[in-house]
Design a protein around this motif. Structure first.
Motif, mmCIF file in Angstrom:
data_model
loop_
_atom_site.group_PDB
_atom_site.id
_atom_site.type_symbol
_atom_site.label_atom_id
_atom_site.label_comp_id
_atom_site.label_asym_id
_atom_site.label_seq_id
_atom_site.Cartn_x
_atom_site.Cartn_y
_atom_site.Cartn_z
ATOM 1 N N GLN A 52 -1.231 -60.088 -4.008
ATOM 2 C CA GLN A 52 -0.774 -60.468 -2.615
ATOM 3 C C GLN A 52 -0.279 -59.137 -1.846
ATOM 4 O OE1 GLN A 52 -1.156 -63.617 -1.997
ATOM 5 N NE2 GLN A 52 -0.414 -63.730 -0.023
ATOM 6 N N ALA A 53 -0.597 -59.227 -0.507
ATOM 7 C CA ALA A 53 -0.329 -57.875 0.354
ATOM 8 C C ALA A 53 1.212 -58.070 0.691
ATOM 9 C CB ALA A 53 -1.066 -58.007 1.615
ATOM 10 N N THR A 54 1.893 -56.920 0.537
ATOM 11 C CA THR A 54 3.239 -56.947 0.702
ATOM 12 C C THR A 54 3.421 -56.598 2.256
ATOM 13 O OG1 THR A 54 3.409 -54.521 0.354
ATOM 14 C CG2 THR A 54 3.687 -56.256 -1.602
ATOM 15 N N ASP A 55 4.762 -56.414 3.043
ATOM 16 C CA ASP A 55 4.865 -55.996 4.142
ATOM 17 C C ASP A 55 4.695 -54.658 4.449
ATOM 18 O OD1 ASP A 55 5.642 -58.693 4.782
ATOM 19 O OD2 ASP A 55 7.937 -58.387 4.311
ATOM 20 N N GLU A 56 4.862 -53.733 3.507
ATOM 21 C CA GLU A 56 4.786 -52.512 3.628
ATOM 22 C C GLU A 56 3.133 -52.114 3.843
ATOM 23 O OE1 GLU A 56 5.338 -48.551 3.871
ATOM 24 O OE2 GLU A 56 6.765 -50.000 4.270
ATOM 25 N N ASP A 57 2.333 -52.876 2.992
ATOM 26 C CA ASP A 57 0.816 -52.732 3.017
ATOM 27 C C ASP A 57 0.394 -52.822 4.151
ATOM 28 O OD1 ASP A 57 0.758 -52.178 0.164
ATOM 29 O OD2 ASP A 57 0.213 -54.159 -0.351
ATOM 30 N N LEU A 58 0.953 -54.238 4.917
ATOM 31 C CA LEU A 58 0.370 -54.609 6.249
ATOM 32 C C LEU A 58 0.690 -53.928 7.365
ATOM 33 C CD1 LEU A 58 1.194 -58.541 5.834
ATOM 34 C CD2 LEU A 58 -0.985 -57.443 5.825
ATOM 35 N N ARG A 59 2.101 -53.270 7.149
ATOM 36 C CA ARG A 59 2.296 -51.921 8.156
ATOM 37 C C ARG A 59 1.686 -50.969 8.132
ATOM 38 N NH1 ARG A 59 7.322 -51.884 6.236
ATOM 39 N NH2 ARG A 59 8.318 -53.913 6.020
ATOM 40 N N GLU A 64 2.016 -50.199 12.313
ATOM 41 C CA GLU A 64 3.020 -50.679 13.003
ATOM 42 C C GLU A 64 4.214 -49.697 12.526
ATOM 43 O OE1 GLU A 64 4.048 -54.647 13.070
ATOM 44 O OE2 GLU A 64 2.056 -55.241 13.822
#
Length: 64
Positions: A52-59, A64
Motif C-alpha cells: 500500500q502506498a504511504t502518504d510519503e510515497d504519494l508526496r 507536493e
C-alpha cells in the motif's frame, strides 16, 4: 531464436539440477537444501510483493 533460447534454458536447468544435487551431497548436517534455481543464470527474479502506498510515497510521486 526462440528455439535456441528454449534449448539453452532447458540445458541450463539440467546442469543446475546436477550442480544442486552435488552441492546437497556435500552440505553440512542441519543446513538447508540448495535449489537448482541458485545455479541457473536463467532464473527469473520473483516479483516484489505489492504494498500500500504511504502518504510519503504519494508526496514524492506528486511533488507536493
Amino acid at each position: 531464436m526462440m528455439a535456441r533460447d528454449g534449448r539453452l534454458e532447458s540445458e541450463w536447468w539440467q546442469t543446475a539440477q546436477i550442480l544442486a544435487q552435488q552441492a546437497n551431497l556435500n552440505r553440512g548436517k542441519g543446513q538447508p537444501a540448495i535449489g537448482a534455481e541458485k545455479f541457473n543464470p536463467f532464473t527469473r527474479a520473483k516479483p516484489p510483493k505489492p504494498r500500500q502506498a504511504t502518504d510519503e510515497d504519494l508526496r514524492i510521486l506528486f511533488g507536493e
